[in-house]
Write a protein that holds these residues in place. Structure first.
Motif, PDB file in Angstrom:
ATOM      1  N   TRP A 322      49.428  36.799  59.712  1.00 28.58           N
ATOM      2  CA  TRP A 322      48.283  36.573  59.949  1.00 28.58           C
ATOM      3  C   TRP A 322      47.294  37.899  60.128  1.00 28.58           C
ATOM      4  O   TRP A 322      46.272  38.212  59.714  1.00 28.58           O
ATOM      5  N   CYS A 323      47.887  38.400  60.896  1.00 24.38           N
ATOM      6  CA  CYS A 323      47.450  39.940  61.214  1.00 24.38           C
ATOM      7  C   CYS A 323      47.216  40.855  60.115  1.00 24.38           C
ATOM      8  O   CYS A 323      46.393  41.479  59.860  1.00 24.38           O
ATOM      9  N   ARG A 324      48.401  40.868  59.171  1.00 26.49           N
ATOM     10  CA  ARG A 324      48.012  41.704  57.915  1.00 26.49           C
ATOM     11  C   ARG A 324      47.065  41.074  57.164  1.00 26.49           C
ATOM     12  O   ARG A 324      46.260  41.854  56.275  1.00 26.49           O
ATOM     13  N   GLU A 325      46.987  39.814  56.818  1.00 27.82           N
ATOM     14  CA  GLU A 325      45.844  39.051  56.092  1.00 27.82           C
ATOM     15  C   GLU A 325      44.276  39.540  56.549  1.00 27.82           C
ATOM     16  O   GLU A 325      43.526  39.793  55.828  1.00 27.82           O
ATOM     17  N   HIS A 326      44.552  39.870  57.786  1.00 28.67           N
ATOM     18  CA  HIS A 326      43.192  40.322  58.499  1.00 28.67           C
ATOM     19  C   HIS A 326      43.023  41.760  58.820  1.00 28.67           C
ATOM     20  O   HIS A 326      42.080  42.280  59.360  1.00 28.67           O
ATOM     21  N   GLN A 327      43.956  42.433  58.068  1.00 24.98           N
ATOM     22  CA  GLN A 327      44.138  43.900  58.353  1.00 24.98           C
ATOM     23  C   GLN A 327      43.978  44.436  59.782  1.00 24.98           C
ATOM     24  O   GLN A 327      43.274  45.196  60.037  1.00 24.98           O
ATOM     25  N   LEU A 328      44.851  43.640  60.496  1.00 17.65           N
ATOM     26  CA  LEU A 328      44.882  44.132  62.077  1.00 17.65           C
ATOM     27  C   LEU A 328      46.213  44.962  62.467  1.00 17.65           C
ATOM     28  O   LEU A 328      46.310  45.384  63.604  1.00 17.65           O
ATOM     29  N   LEU A 329      47.080  45.273  61.532  1.00 16.83           N
ATOM     30  CA  LEU A 329      48.288  46.023  61.971  1.00 16.83           C
ATOM     31  C   LEU A 329      48.297  47.407  60.997  1.00 16.83           C
ATOM     32  O   LEU A 329      47.549  47.690  60.192  1.00 16.83           O
ATOM     33  N   ASP A 330      48.886  48.299  61.453  1.00 18.93           N
ATOM     34  CA  ASP A 330      49.314  49.495  61.052  1.00 18.93           C
ATOM     35  C   ASP A 330      48.100  50.567  60.675  1.00 18.93           C
ATOM     36  O   ASP A 330      47.845  51.230  60.223  1.00 18.93           O
TER      37      ASP A 330
END
Length: 371
Positions: A322-330
């Motif tokens: 979910w976080c990668r889908e919303h560009q919230l990681l890395d």
């Protein structure tokens, strides 16, 4: 070799009293010291873990607003309660409905986590979701309009209206008393702002004993509370697309806006390093409280309010997909906030600080924060 194993039963510290009703589990929440990675060795802040309440921090106003409405005669015995909520107040009202014998309807929107919908239903509340946002007031105004529509068709319905109800503010005076008993002196309080209830109520209670207390507000990007234009908000639990009258603008020395990726980073650091975390508000507050701990003079005593725990966010904040889908990681996380001189100087998109706080509707005067 292990003498503690040989001690008689009951020889250790006394256990908490047995609760006879679930409402008696609310309050007296613990405080945890938070340091790395938010602050260097020897520095940190005290986190008030409101997620230790059965449903979170809003168990307090959920119970108090209903108790006071019954006392005044605004809420008749067994009459229905209908209110707008993104989640946590709904849990508090479900507890109040169980405690005082009222059916509860929670009006929410598609952003409410499915786990919370299921939990509210299991707790006996009816959940109704609006399907489209209001063109000006967003999801919050759409929910409030639906509350009014439902209430108009059901006699004796009580709508707490958490955004404008002074009982919401008054509900947090016991929390202030707990902090005083636990910490004694406090120099800085860091609190998220949504309805404005807990920042106003806790601060008012603390300042009776600590008149010099400094309040730092934490908001979400895309929130209108402190004068930014309304925008899409991924984070729930803090921020608003309307202007709650419970917000005590004059009480704030400064405000920080925080973005979702920054809050996710902070939440995950709290979980990994301290075994104590929560949702969007918790991450945003920890980010700002850590900055205060790093930049204020050594010995400054900082209290931060963590409104909830992590469980309702397992499919969002703590879900890698979910976080990668919303560009919230890395993403590289900032160590310091950007600074703006006026709250409406520009549209903020990441962690930003402003030491001028004013009511965007002109209900208050400008107040400059002083370090």
């Amino acid at each position: 070799m292990y003498p503690c194993l040989l001690a008689p039963l009951g020889a250790h510290s006394p256990l908490p009293a047995i609760a006879r009703r679930p409402a008696q589990l609310v309050g007296n929440t613990p405080v945890l010291w938070i340091d790395a990675p938010f602050a260097p060795p020897g520095r940190g802040f005290h986190a008030k873990l409101e997620g230790a309440n059965p449903g979170g921090i809003k168990d307090r106003p959920g119970l108090h607003m209903i108790k006071e409405a019954r006392r005044r005669g605004d809420l008749a015995p067994e009459a229905p309660i209908i209110e707008s909520s993104s989640g946590t107040l709904g849990l508090g009202l479900a507890l109040a409905g169980l405690t005082y014998g009222h059916p509860v309807t929670v009006v929410t929107d598609p952003g409410m986590e499915p786990s919370v919908v299921r939990l509210l239903t299991a707790l006996g509340a009816h959940v109704e979701q609006v399907t489209s946002p209001h063109p000006d007031g967003g999801w919050q105004q759409a929910r409030r309009d639906r509350v009014a529509e439902l209430a108009s068709g059901v006699p004796w319905t009580y709508c707490p209206d958490q955004y404008h109800n002074p009982d919401n503010v008054a509900a947090y005076r016991p929390l202030a008393a707990e902090l005083l008993a636990q910490l004694g002196h406090i120099d800085v309080l860091v609190a998220s702002v949504g309805t404005g209830g807990h920042s106003a109520g806790v601060t008012a209670g603390l300042r009776e004993s600590l008149p010099g207390l400094k309040l730092i507000g934490v908001d979400s990007i895309g929130s209108t509370i402190f004068g930014q234009p309304a925008g899409s908000r991924l984070m729930r639990g803090l921020g608003s697309s309307i202007h709650p009258s419970n917000v005590d603008y004059a009480a704030f020395a400064e405000v920080h806006w925080v973005a979702p990726a920054e809050a996710v980073w902070a939440c995950r650091q709290l979980a990994r390093r301290h075994y104590a975390s929560g949702g969007w508000s918790v991450g945003a507050v920890a980010l700002v409280a850590g900055w205060v701990a790093r930049t204020y003079p050594a010995g400054t005593r900082i209290a931060a309010i963590f409104p909830d725990g992590p469980h309702r966010y397992l499919e969002t904040v703590y879900n890698d997909d979910w976080c990668r889908e919303h560009q919230l990681l890395d993403q590289q996380q900032p160590q310091e906030p950007d600074e703006i001189a006026e709250p409406d100087e520009c549209v903020v998109t990441g962690w930003t600080r402003c030491s001028q706080v004013r009511d965007p509707l002109g209900r208050d005067v400008i107040k400059a924060g002083v370090r």
